[in-house]
Design a protein around this motif. Structure first.
Motif, PDB file in Angstrom:
ATOM      1  N   ILE A 159       0.853  -1.196   0.000  1.00 57.23           N
ATOM      2  CA  ILE A 159       0.000   0.000   0.000  1.00 57.23           C
ATOM      3  C   ILE A 159       0.881   1.235   0.000  1.00 57.23           C
ATOM      4  N   ASP A 160       0.811   1.952  -1.111  1.00 54.28           N
ATOM      5  CA  ASP A 160       1.668   3.128  -1.240  1.00 54.28           C
ATOM      6  C   ASP A 160       1.041   4.339  -0.548  1.00 54.28           C
ATOM      7  N   THR A 161      -0.232   4.573  -0.859  1.00 54.90           N
ATOM      8  CA  THR A 161      -0.898   5.761  -0.326  1.00 54.90           C
ATOM      9  C   THR A 161      -2.107   5.354   0.511  1.00 54.90           C
ATOM     10  N   LEU A 162      -2.222   5.967   1.645  1.00 55.43           N
ATOM     11  CA  LEU A 162      -3.382   5.741   2.493  1.00 55.43           C
ATOM     12  C   LEU A 162      -4.482   6.705   2.090  1.00 55.43           C
ATOM     13  N   PHE A 163      -5.683   6.169   1.954  1.00 56.73           N
ATOM     14  CA  PHE A 163      -6.807   7.065   1.704  1.00 56.73           C
ATOM     15  C   PHE A 163      -6.997   7.985   2.917  1.00 56.73           C
ATOM     16  N   CYS A 164      -6.859   7.389   4.093  1.00 53.96           N
ATOM     17  CA  CYS A 164      -7.010   8.214   5.298  1.00 53.96           C
ATOM     18  C   CYS A 164      -6.227   7.599   6.460  1.00 53.96           C
ATOM     19  N   VAL A 165      -5.744   8.446   7.328  1.00 53.14           N
ATOM     20  CA  VAL A 165      -5.187   8.011   8.607  1.00 53.14           C
ATOM     21  C   VAL A 165      -6.049   8.639   9.694  1.00 53.14           C
ATOM     22  N   TRP A 178       2.268  11.065  10.694  1.00 56.66           N
ATOM     23  CA  TRP A 178       2.151  10.542   9.324  1.00 56.66           C
ATOM     24  C   TRP A 178       2.144  11.685   8.312  1.00 56.66           C
ATOM     25  N   THR A 179       1.349  12.727   8.611  1.00 57.72           N
ATOM     26  CA  THR A 179       1.220  13.817   7.635  1.00 57.72           C
ATOM     27  C   THR A 179       2.510  14.629   7.538  1.00 57.72           C
ATOM     28  N   ARG A 185       2.075  10.211   1.190  1.00 59.12           N
ATOM     29  CA  ARG A 185       1.408   8.915   1.334  1.00 59.12           C
ATOM     30  C   ARG A 185       0.050   9.025   2.030  1.00 59.12           C
ATOM     31  N   VAL A 186      -0.330  10.224   2.403  1.00 54.08           N
ATOM     32  CA  VAL A 186      -1.563  10.408   3.173  1.00 54.08           C
ATOM     33  C   VAL A 186      -2.522  11.325   2.415  1.00 54.08           C
ATOM     34  N   GLY A 322       3.321  23.257   2.367  1.00 49.31           N
ATOM     35  CA  GLY A 322       3.094  22.653   1.050  1.00 49.31           C
ATOM     36  C   GLY A 322       2.318  21.347   1.088  1.00 49.31           C
ATOM     37  N   ILE A 323       1.740  21.009   2.220  1.00 45.36           N
ATOM     38  CA  ILE A 323       1.087  19.703   2.348  1.00 45.36           C
ATOM     39  C   ILE A 323      -0.216  19.667   1.538  1.00 45.36           C
ATOM     40  N   LYS A 324      -0.472  18.516   0.880  1.00 43.18           N
ATOM     41  CA  LYS A 324      -1.684  18.357   0.043  1.00 43.18           C
ATOM     42  C   LYS A 324      -2.782  17.588   0.793  1.00 43.18           C
TER      43      LYS A 324
END
Lengths: 405, 405
Positions: A159-165, A178-179, A185-186, A322-324
């Motif tokens: 699992i590369d990217t988590l839909f949500c943490v 995590w963020t 990845r989040v 810069g966080i998305k």
């Protein structure tokens, strides 16, 4: 839990697991000496293992994974009967079919933290160098270390990217970490009932708990297993102290007030005259049956060290530049352990970083523990946030039928 | 402290005592078996003794006496060097020449509470029936019991009416009990940083402390003296827990924040990395040298049982019906042990009873302990209230030259 057990694949589906609901056996991800966990203290921990549970099914795009991060004394048994206590999972009201974290739509993972005592490597695990439990020789771990181990688990699961943490309390700290550590990845994050750092009062309560454990002669400098003892009484006192901080004054008053236990008049003794005393004693004594005292020391320490701004020149907004990731920050007005003002400071920092953030300050008198209780507004907010983030992520209404990456 | 010591008279003047300031020896009032203390639990305690200090001079009318009631872990050493710690009296900033409780104007008395450990009869005293320390055979005492003992002391001193009763925290509870039990003997009262009952959260913190003491194997069911041990570690943990409640979150943050102890980086250990940890450890360890563990159990229990409304059909105002005493209720906005809302409820009840009451809600971030600290507003209010009550009482500007009864 020997090293020969095969590494589980993420292809275990909710249907299979549902049948096992009453006999949960955590999955294990084992990492050998060639894959050490690089700890903040400078030590490479190897070998180590992570025990985890999953619910639901990973979709073809691998885009519907939600990681739940658990709080201090909780574990990976989010939505199944707990193998030690026989009780329902700690978030059984939140995670399940048709619930906000819908196992028909999302693939849900929860891993016992490193340093924990429910299957992941911690101070009660065997130190390969001595063949005995690590005890206090186990390296001090941090919230970033916990998250680093979870990232290795996700790599293993493909699992590369988590839909949500998602997570509350110490779980919320991991969400934030995590963020900060793996923003790419989040996709979305829901830090709940938490803070970006442990305050002096937070540290004080934890130190009190640690001193209670260490004051118990049965603790034996952490070598109780080899001495055939358990620091039950000290750990129970630590738990009582912590438990008071989980409830608001109002919640304690409503629950117990000054009501007497099975009698109208005081006994003029040190018996548990008041219901609140008997409740606290029960909280203490039931806790020691399911939790390792040294793990309690390590996990409280990890929380004490947590300070996102401190790791970024004292400027919280720098951490999120810069966080998305889409944020939904949740706090509860009567939480005095992690006051809602801490969440507001986080929201301000996220705003200053131009992050996408919504803030739900939920009015309740139930205190810190509100994130574990039946608070309909919290369920509604969680469901709506995931729904909205799911659309942005291109998850179809069934979750599994993904329409995009 | 044998029974042969003569009963002190109130004729000891401030001038005499001032010379003894560095060598305080508490005065003792001894009550024989013919003068038992009738306890709420139904037991007659006899013989017993009360250790007390006085400052200033009783005027000819015996109308200038102020009784100070001390808090849980404090004692009668209000304004003199403490014989055990060598530190200044706990209210040396409030009581003295030219200070709000001016020893040139008022005759000030403070007695160690019954159940205490600074000379008044308590669980560390000798049980005449066994010749050994009472331990847990000492009867459980209440706030009304403490006040009843003080009333017997005042009878002994020939003081019928108190000009004022003053005290904070557990001391404030005694002040309130004085006004309820002996309204005609209390001209004015200043209950400070207190409540009319112990809340569920208050009880919870006390129970936590008691469990910490009792968990210490050196406690020996309260018979540590005979076992040649002391439950130092348990009592230190209890003290740490209590101490956290005495400070506000903001005060702890300002005092310590997340500052490290003599170093810049974490040690990744369970040493006292943070200043707040080292401070708490010191608070715990210094306390055990001056306080008896069993007394701690008894006095916390007394506070837990305190509930004025509970003793009056649940209606607080009933307790104060027809009272003539002048009240000045003082609370501190950041006190979360006895929140200012509790004081407001008291003021409402006093208003409903048509009592004369002024309410000073002092804005400060210093928490419960504010009543012991240099808070100028508190000093000013105390001075002004006593000044005004003194005029109504007919005390001249010098206090001693009374102009009326």
């Amino acid at each position: 839990m020997t090293n020969v057990q095969s590494i589980p694949s993420p292809s275990i589906h909710s249907e299979d697991r549902a049948h096992e609901a009453d006999h949960p056996t955590s999955l294990l991800a084992k990492f050998g000496i060639e894959q050490p966990l690089k700890l903040d203290c400078g030590i490479d921990l190897a070998p180590f293992q992570i025990a985890y549970q999953t619910y639901g099914e990973l979709n073809a795009d691998r885009s519907n994974a939600i990681l739940i991060c658990h709080a201090l004394t909780l574990d990976q048994h989010v939505a199944n009967v707990h193998p030690m206590t026989g009780k329902a999972g700690w978030w059984a009201n939140m995670v399940g079919r048709g619930l906000p974290l819908d196992i028909d739509r999302y693939f849900i993972i929860c891993a016992n933290v490193i340093g924990g005592c429910m299957g992941s490597t911690g101070p009660a695990s065997t130190n390969p160098a001595t063949g005995k439990p690590w005890g206090l020789d186990f390296p001090v771990v941090t919230i970033p270390d916990m998250v680093r181990a979870q990232a290795m688990l996700l790599d293993r699961l493909g699992i590369d990217t988590l839909f949500c943490v998602v997570g509350g309390s110490m779980g919320g700290m991991q969400v934030l970490q995590w963020t900060v550590a793996y923003p790419e990845r989040v996709f979305s994050a829901m830090p709940t009932a938490c803070a970006t750092r442990h305050s002096a009062q937070n540290i004080a309560f934890h130190e009190l708990g640690r001193q209670a454990v260490m004051a118990d002669p049965n603790w034996h400098q952490g070598r109780y297993a080899e001495n055939g003892t358990l620091p039950h009484r000290g750990l129970a006192v630590a738990r009582m102290a912590a438990h008071i901080t989980y409830l608001s004054d109002a919640a304690l008053h409503r629950k117990f007030g000054r009501r007497m236990q099975d009698r109208a008049l005081p006994t003029f003794s040190f018996d548990a005259d008041f219901q609140v005393e008997s409740y606290l004693r029960y909280q203490g004594s039931s806790f020691v049956e399911r939790f390792d005292a040294n793990s309690y020391l390590y996990l409280t320490r990890a929380m004490d060290y947590f300070d996102i701004a401190g790791d970024h020149n004292g400027v919280l907004a720098q951490a999120f530049r810069g966080i998305k990731t889409r944020f939904c920050v949740v706090s509860f007005t009567s939480d005095w352990l992690f006051p809602t003002s801490e969440s507001r400071a986080l929201v301000h920092a996220l705003n200053a970083s131009s992050a996408r953030v919504s803030f739900a300050e939920i009015e309740t008198d139930r205190g810190h523990d509100a994130f574990l209780l039946d608070v309909p507004e919290f369920f509604d907010i969680s469901r709506a946030f995931l729904e909205s983030a799911g659309k942005a992520r291109g998850l179809g209404s069934t979750g599994l039928g993904s329409t995009g990456g």
